[in-house]
Design an enzyme around this catalytic site. Structure first.
Site, short mmCIF file in Angstrom:
data_model
loop_
_atom_site.label_atom_id
_atom_site.label_comp_id
_atom_site.label_asym_id
_atom_site.label_seq_id
_atom_site.Cartn_x
_atom_site.Cartn_y
_atom_site.Cartn_z
N LYS A 1 0.83 -1.21 0.00
CA LYS A 1 0.00 0.00 0.00
C LYS A 1 0.87 1.26 0.00
O LYS A 1 0.62 2.19 -0.77
CB LYS A 1 -0.90 0.01 1.24
CG LYS A 1 -1.64 1.33 1.43
CD LYS A 1 -2.48 1.35 2.68
CE LYS A 1 -1.76 1.80 3.92
NZ LYS A 1 -1.50 3.25 4.01
N ASN A 2 1.88 1.27 0.86
CA ASN A 2 2.67 2.49 1.02
C ASN A 2 3.60 2.78 -0.16
O ASN A 2 4.19 3.85 -0.24
CB ASN A 2 3.49 2.45 2.32
CG ASN A 2 2.61 2.70 3.54
OD1 ASN A 2 1.41 2.94 3.41
ND2 ASN A 2 3.21 2.64 4.71
N CYS B 1 -4.94 8.44 9.72
CA CYS B 1 -4.89 7.74 11.00
C CYS B 1 -4.65 8.72 12.15
O CYS B 1 -3.84 9.63 12.02
CB CYS B 1 -3.74 6.73 11.01
SG CYS B 1 -4.12 5.20 10.19
N ARG C 1 1.14 14.48 13.52
CA ARG C 1 1.54 14.28 12.13
C ARG C 1 1.50 15.56 11.29
O ARG C 1 0.67 15.72 10.40
CB ARG C 1 0.69 13.19 11.48
CG ARG C 1 0.86 11.86 12.17
CD ARG C 1 0.20 10.73 11.46
NE ARG C 1 0.99 10.22 10.35
CZ ARG C 1 0.64 9.13 9.67
NH1 ARG C 1 -0.45 8.49 9.94
NH2 ARG C 1 1.42 8.70 8.70
N ASP D 1 5.20 0.69 11.78
CA ASP D 1 3.97 0.07 11.28
C ASP D 1 3.82 -1.39 11.70
O ASP D 1 2.81 -2.02 11.38
CB ASP D 1 3.90 0.17 9.75
CG ASP D 1 3.54 1.58 9.29
OD1 ASP D 1 3.18 2.41 10.14
OD2 ASP D 1 3.62 1.85 8.07
N ARG E 1 -8.56 -0.58 4.71
CA ARG E 1 -7.69 0.42 4.10
C ARG E 1 -6.35 -0.18 3.70
O ARG E 1 -5.72 0.30 2.76
CB ARG E 1 -7.42 1.57 5.09
CG ARG E 1 -8.61 2.48 5.31
CD ARG E 1 -8.19 3.68 6.13
NE ARG E 1 -6.92 4.17 5.66
CZ ARG E 1 -5.94 4.63 6.43
NH1 ARG E 1 -6.10 4.71 7.73
NH2 ARG E 1 -4.81 5.04 5.91
C1 UD1 Z 1 4.68 6.99 6.23
C2 UD1 Z 1 3.79 5.78 6.10
C3 UD1 Z 1 3.34 5.29 7.47
C4 UD1 Z 1 4.54 5.06 8.38
C5 UD1 Z 1 5.45 6.30 8.40
C6 UD1 Z 1 6.74 6.07 9.16
C7 UD1 Z 1 2.68 5.93 3.96
C8 UD1 Z 1 1.40 6.14 3.21
N1 UD1 Z 1 2.64 6.08 5.29
O1 UD1 Z 1 3.89 8.01 6.81
O2 UD1 Z 1 2.60 4.08 7.30
O3 UD1 Z 1 4.09 4.80 9.69
O4 UD1 Z 1 5.80 6.68 7.06
O5 UD1 Z 1 7.43 5.00 8.63
O6 UD1 Z 1 3.69 5.61 3.38
N2 UD1 Z 1 6.95 14.71 10.54
C9 UD1 Z 1 7.05 16.04 10.85
N3 UD1 Z 1 6.80 16.97 9.89
C10 UD1 Z 1 6.46 16.60 8.62
C11 UD1 Z 1 6.36 15.23 8.29
C12 UD1 Z 1 6.62 14.30 9.28
O7 UD1 Z 1 7.36 16.40 11.99
O8 UD1 Z 1 6.24 17.49 7.78
C13 UD1 Z 1 7.23 13.70 11.57
C14 UD1 Z 1 6.02 12.82 11.89
O9 UD1 Z 1 5.15 13.44 12.80
C15 UD1 Z 1 6.69 11.59 12.44
C16 UD1 Z 1 7.97 11.50 11.61
O10 UD1 Z 1 8.19 12.79 11.08
O11 UD1 Z 1 7.04 11.81 13.78
C17 UD1 Z 1 7.94 10.50 10.49
O12 UD1 Z 1 6.79 10.71 9.71
P1 UD1 Z 1 6.76 10.34 8.15
O13 UD1 Z 1 7.90 9.45 7.82
O14 UD1 Z 1 6.64 11.60 7.38
O15 UD1 Z 1 5.41 9.55 8.02
P2 UD1 Z 1 4.40 9.51 6.79
O16 UD1 Z 1 5.14 9.76 5.53
O17 UD1 Z 1 3.22 10.36 7.09
#
Ligand code: UD1
Length: 431
Positions: free
Chosen positions: A22-23, A126, A131, A316, A408
């Site tokens: 999915k990701n 989620c 986030r 995850d 999902r």
């Molecule tokens: C993706 C995955 C999710 C997984 C996560 C971490 C998908 C669709 N989702 O989510 O399943 O759990 O990676 O492996 O691929 N952060 C910030 N600012 C930002 C963006 C992120 O502070 O602008 C922080 C987040 O709050 C979190 C960390 O960075 O603490 C990592 O998040 P991130 O790797 O961005 O997660 P996603 O890409 O949303």
């Protein structure tokens, strides 16, 4: 609202085919916005998130066709999807759609890179921590975008196009790295991404972008170099297998005991989780067919784990591993370093009789010999499948409510587990 009924006890024996990730599928589908030509994706999982993203992309002008069944194709074979974004007709992604799936926020980068403007609602998804998207916006600003936030929308513009630059992430972010890759692919000049996420899904996106004509080096390492091109073309790409789905079923087998072949799973995508599982007493062997997981007696040994970006133990799989540890022969500690507040499953696991207490970012789990089935509620995608794992080993009946979270991200969960001997059925009656 659908529910899932599980009667715990049976060991899992058989073969589970692993779906496309999915990701990986979601950012790959979003990458179709970058080109006027057709992007064909193979091995696409049949998931609610994929269907919702197709609706979102359709709104921007992306046509899609899903190839029909082919001779010899199984119900579990991935789908082939053709995406065609000849003309972008709308650069706005509305709240009603983006709020239902966080990853759809990522349309911001390709819309901006191709059209010079985009208006995208701030995301939902989620409920695991706050986030934020500040780092995604920072990446676009580093490439010359002007960003404003108005009434819950991000309004991004770059009338003369994006320009290459240095993006130095203060924190590893998967979505930030996807965003930076897609934007830099069409920016003028050279971009360097530092402290890039190294997740396999990043490599999958980069591989597909390269097939589309992008010039990218270093994906899978912390530094990615991109030389922008003026346009991208069509391509054909197969989505990589889902390491989280594979890890989830591996933990289910470790929980119930038994012997299952995770067909198509690739060990290098989840080595840290496999190592941890071996320490719990599971036997892991890899063959050309996939990963074989077995536990025949011997109990479950407690193991401490901390989540961290790839290649470390994935956040995850944290909830699923916690479910396994509820029946370990001793005390284990699970530390969550990626998302604060990703412990909603703790109170639901307690309903099975699990003994867990939280110390800040760490869950301390005291294994119990037996869990007991209970009515429980899914709260997010990965948390909900941890309840399924607990239910498979619990005495008696469990009803999992709000299974739309499972739909999902897990394709044909009941069929896959049922084929290995689990007693699991979907109840379509109202909640
Ligand atoms: C993706 C995955 C999710 C997984 C996560 C971490 C998908 C669709 N989702 O989510 O399943 O759990 O990676 O492996 O691929 N952060 C910030 N600012 C930002 C963006 C992120 O502070 O602008 C922080 C987040 O709050 C979190 C960390 O960075 O603490 C990592 O998040 P991130 O790797 O961005 O997660 P996603 O890409 O949303």
């Amino acid at each position: 609202m659908d529910r899932i009924r599980i009667v715990g006890g049976p060991r899992l024996e058989g073969v589970i085919p692993i779906s496309g990730a999915k990701n990986a599928a979601l950012p790959l589908m979003i990458a179709s916005l970058l080109t006027r030509e057709t992007l064909t994706l193979e091995n696409l999982p049949r998931l609610a998130d994929v269907r919702l993203l197709l609706r979102i992309l359709g709104n921007h002008g992306v046509d899609h066709t899903i190839a029909g069944k082919r001779p010899g194709e199984l119900a579990t074979s991935g789908q082939t999807l053709h995406l065609h974004a000849r003309d972008i007709v709308d650069t706005t992604a509305p709240y009603e759609l983006v709020s239902r799936m966080r990853a759809s926020f990522w349309v911001l980068a390709p819309l901006l890179a191709r059209m010079g403007e985009a208006k995208v609602s701030l995301p939902g998804g989620c409920a695991i921590g706050t986030r934020p998207v500040d780092l995604l916006l920072m990446a676009l600003e580093q490439l010359g975008a002007k960003i404003d936030i108005e009434a819950g929308y991000v309004i991004a513009s770059a009338p003369k196009g994006l320009v290459g630059g240095v993006i130095d992430f203060p924190k590893v972010t998967v979505g930030g790295t996807h965003t930076a890759l897609m934007a830099a692919a069409l920016a003028r000049g050279h971009t360097t991404i530092r402290n890039a996420a190294r997740e396999p899904e990043i490599v999958d996106l980069a591989d597909c972008l390269i097939k589309m004509g992008a010039r990218i080096e270093g994906a899978g390492t912390s530094t990615i170099e991109i030389e922008g091109v003026t346009s991208l073309g069509g391509a054909r790409h197969a989505v990589l297998p889902d390491r989280i789905e594979a890890g989830t079923y591996a933990m289910a087998v470790a929980m119930t005991g038994g012997d299952v072949m995770l067909q198509g799973a690739r060990p290098e995508l989840l080595q840290s989780a496999l190592d941890v599982l071996e320490h719990t007493g599971a036997r892991i062997t890899t063959t050309n067919e996939g990963i074989r997981v077995a536990r025949n007696g011997g109990g479950i040994a407690p193991v401490d784990v901390a989540t961290a970006p790839f290649p470390a133990f994935p956040t995850d799989l944290q909830a699923q591993f916690m479910a396994l540890m509820t029946r370990a022969g001793g005390v284990s500690r699970i530390t969550e370093t990626i998302f604060e507040n990703r412990f909603m499953h703790v109170s639901e696991l307690a309903r099975f009789g699990a003994k867990i207490h939280l110390e800040h970012d760490t869950a301390v789990i005291t294994g119990v010999p037996n869990l007991k089935g209970a009515p429980v509620m899914a709260t997010d995608l990965r948390a909900s499948v941890s309840l399924v794992i607990a239910a498979l080993a619990a005495e008696g009946e469990t009803i999992v409510h709000r299974v739309y979270h499972l739909d999902r991200g897990f394709e044909q969960l009941e069929q896959k587990l049922g084929a290995c001997g689990a007693i699991v059925e979907r109840l379509s009656a109202p909640d």
